[in-house]
Write an enzyme that holds these catalytic residues in place. Sequence first.
Site, PDB file in Angstrom:
ATOM      1  N   TYR A 106      -0.894  -7.975   3.647  1.00 29.24           N
ATOM      2  CA  TYR A 106      -1.178  -6.622   3.132  1.00 29.24           C
ATOM      3  C   TYR A 106      -2.600  -6.552   2.572  1.00 29.24           C
ATOM      4  O   TYR A 106      -3.381  -5.664   2.923  1.00 29.24           O
ATOM      5  CB  TYR A 106      -0.136  -6.299   2.057  1.00 29.24           C
ATOM      6  CG  TYR A 106      -0.385  -5.032   1.278  1.00 29.24           C
ATOM      7  CD1 TYR A 106      -0.229  -3.780   1.860  1.00 29.24           C
ATOM      8  CD2 TYR A 106      -0.759  -5.085  -0.072  1.00 29.24           C
ATOM      9  CE1 TYR A 106      -0.445  -2.620   1.131  1.00 29.24           C
ATOM     10  CE2 TYR A 106      -0.972  -3.939  -0.807  1.00 29.24           C
ATOM     11  CZ  TYR A 106      -0.811  -2.706  -0.202  1.00 29.24           C
ATOM     12  OH  TYR A 106      -1.030  -1.564  -0.938  1.00 29.24           O
TER      13      TYR A 106
ATOM     14  N   GLY B 187       8.507   8.213   3.254  1.00 30.78           N
ATOM     15  CA  GLY B 187       8.294   9.422   2.453  1.00 30.78           C
ATOM     16  C   GLY B 187       9.523  10.317   2.474  1.00 30.78           C
ATOM     17  O   GLY B 187      10.487  10.050   3.193  1.00 30.78           O
TER      18      GLY B 187
HETATM   19  P1  NAD Z   1       4.867   5.158   0.083  1.00 27.26           P
HETATM   20  O1  NAD Z   1       5.602   4.272   1.038  1.00 27.26           O
HETATM   21  O2  NAD Z   1       5.680   5.962  -0.856  1.00 27.26           O
HETATM   22  O3  NAD Z   1       3.900   6.122   0.881  1.00 27.26           O
HETATM   23  C1  NAD Z   1       3.376   5.826   2.163  1.00 27.26           C
HETATM   24  C2  NAD Z   1       3.587   7.070   3.011  1.00 27.26           C
HETATM   25  O4  NAD Z   1       2.991   6.843   4.292  1.00 27.26           O
HETATM   26  C3  NAD Z   1       5.058   7.381   3.263  1.00 27.26           C
HETATM   27  O5  NAD Z   1       5.301   8.748   3.035  1.00 27.26           O
HETATM   28  C4  NAD Z   1       5.271   7.008   4.741  1.00 27.26           C
HETATM   29  O6  NAD Z   1       6.276   7.806   5.340  1.00 27.26           O
HETATM   30  C5  NAD Z   1       3.891   7.242   5.306  1.00 27.26           C
HETATM   31  N1  NAD Z   1       3.572   6.436   6.490  1.00 27.26           N
HETATM   32  C6  NAD Z   1       3.658   5.077   6.585  1.00 27.26           C
HETATM   33  N2  NAD Z   1       3.254   4.687   7.810  1.00 27.26           N
HETATM   34  C7  NAD Z   1       2.890   5.807   8.477  1.00 27.26           C
HETATM   35  C8  NAD Z   1       2.372   6.057   9.780  1.00 27.26           C
HETATM   36  N3  NAD Z   1       2.149   5.061  10.650  1.00 27.26           N
HETATM   37  N4  NAD Z   1       2.103   7.328  10.148  1.00 27.26           N
HETATM   38  C9  NAD Z   1       2.320   8.361   9.281  1.00 27.26           C
HETATM   39  N5  NAD Z   1       2.820   8.177   8.039  1.00 27.26           N
HETATM   40  C10 NAD Z   1       3.100   6.924   7.650  1.00 27.26           C
HETATM   41  O7  NAD Z   1       3.835   4.215  -0.716  1.00 27.26           O
HETATM   42  P2  NAD Z   1       2.896   4.503  -1.965  1.00 27.26           P
HETATM   43  O8  NAD Z   1       3.242   3.524  -3.011  1.00 27.26           O
HETATM   44  O9  NAD Z   1       2.885   5.953  -2.295  1.00 27.26           O
HETATM   45  O10 NAD Z   1       1.477   4.068  -1.383  1.00 27.26           O
HETATM   46  C11 NAD Z   1       0.488   5.006  -0.993  1.00 27.26           C
HETATM   47  C12 NAD Z   1      -0.805   4.268  -0.706  1.00 27.26           C
HETATM   48  O11 NAD Z   1      -1.286   3.623  -1.891  1.00 27.26           O
HETATM   49  C13 NAD Z   1      -0.679   3.184   0.342  1.00 27.26           C
HETATM   50  O12 NAD Z   1      -1.863   3.169   1.127  1.00 27.26           O
HETATM   51  C14 NAD Z   1      -0.588   1.912  -0.462  1.00 27.26           C
HETATM   52  O13 NAD Z   1      -1.029   0.781   0.263  1.00 27.26           O
HETATM   53  C15 NAD Z   1      -1.520   2.247  -1.611  1.00 27.26           C
HETATM   54  N6  NAD Z   1      -1.271   1.445  -2.818  1.00 27.26           N
HETATM   55  C16 NAD Z   1      -0.125   1.620  -3.520  1.00 27.26           C
HETATM   56  C17 NAD Z   1       0.079   0.856  -4.677  1.00 27.26           C
HETATM   57  C18 NAD Z   1       1.315   1.042  -5.538  1.00 27.26           C
HETATM   58  O14 NAD Z   1       1.402   0.377  -6.587  1.00 27.26           O
HETATM   59  N7  NAD Z   1       2.260   1.900  -5.191  1.00 27.26           N
HETATM   60  C19 NAD Z   1      -0.861  -0.098  -5.070  1.00 27.26           C
HETATM   61  C20 NAD Z   1      -1.997  -0.270  -4.304  1.00 27.26           C
HETATM   62  C21 NAD Z   1      -2.203   0.527  -3.186  1.00 27.26           C
END
Ligand code: NAD
Length: 309
Positions: A144, A36
């Site tokens: 995943y 993030g």
């Molecule tokens: P992203 O990597 O931008 O966001 C994930 C956030 O979680 C980041 O800010 C990271 O710093 C934080 N993080 C990760 N591990 C952590 C931990 N152990 N403790 C605290 N913070 C932690 O990803 P995104 O694309 O915004 O995804 C957000 C959610 O949506 C996730 O759960 C992902 O699996 C889900 N998702 C995303 C998509 C997509 O197309 N982007 C599709 C399906 C599901």
Amino acid sequence: MRSIVTGGAGFIGSHLVDFLVSSGDDVIIIDSLVSGDKNYVREHLEAGRARLVSADLLGDGWQEELDGADRVYHLAADPDVREGSADPDRQLNNTIIATHRVLEAMRRANVTEIVFTSTSTVYGEASVIPTPEDYSPMEPVSVYGASKLACEALISAYCHSFSMRSWIFRFANIIGARSGHGVITDFIRKLKENPGELEILGDGKQTKSYLEVRECIRAIMYVAGHSSDIVNTCNIGSEDWVSVTEIADIICHEMNLSPSYRYTGGRRGWIGDVPRMQLDISRLKEIGFVPGINSRESVKIAVRAALEQ
Ligand code: NAD
């Protein structure tokens, strides 16, 4: 409402924070900032509309933030399918163990509502396309997808055992401004390095549906406000789909480039890739939300946002 957003400084999380702040919620973001970026939410932090707790969910020191909260939006995870296959241990910890820790913190603080971001990859290579929520057998082909499915099961168990309520969203590919991973980011980075040739993982025929992130947030908030079962599971995506080669064409058009395409070959781009994904969004529409944008339009908006970025 007092809302906790884990992963709130990430791509989707920061757009959710934008929405919650504009709705007047008191927002606490818990994020390790591993992927993030504080800048995505800086405006809200400086305005005192949100607070950032920089903490890893696998460690301690964040649980007391849940005292007095109304709802947890649990987004923190390792969202990269490829990375998950390369390092299953990390994937399992950041997804399953982190989710269990969030549920335990909620139980102790008596927070009863959780919104969880799951994924189309829980279905694996589904034989029914578009794939509805009650499709079976659920047979993920990536670590995943398996991890997210395990999280869904844990959330269900906590809801039924400890009088909680959940909204579980199985996303198609969510794209748009601030995204740091995925096919669009990958192609733009490669084309900036080499405008004459673009490497495309797989045969380029992988077809999937895509949805622009702000439309995804509107869908989440609509469903969370209009469904009230103990466990509410809902696909979120658009009704059409585009192929990887078509995405490459859109990006090249927007960048005014005509590179040659070099395919690495095979049906999958990487281990755990699902060659064809389209979600049945009938339930979303029955609840009352119809996405106002399709996959192709979502891709165009996301490409322009990524190029501006
Ligand atoms: P992203 O990597 O931008 O966001 C994930 C956030 O979680 C980041 O800010 C990271 O710093 C934080 N993080 C990760 N591990 C952590 C931990 N152990 N403790 C605290 N913070 C932690 O990803 P995104 O694309 O915004 O995804 C957000 C959610 O949506 C996730 O759960 C992902 O699996 C889900 N998702 C995303 C998509 C997509 O197309 N982007 C599709 C399906 C599901």
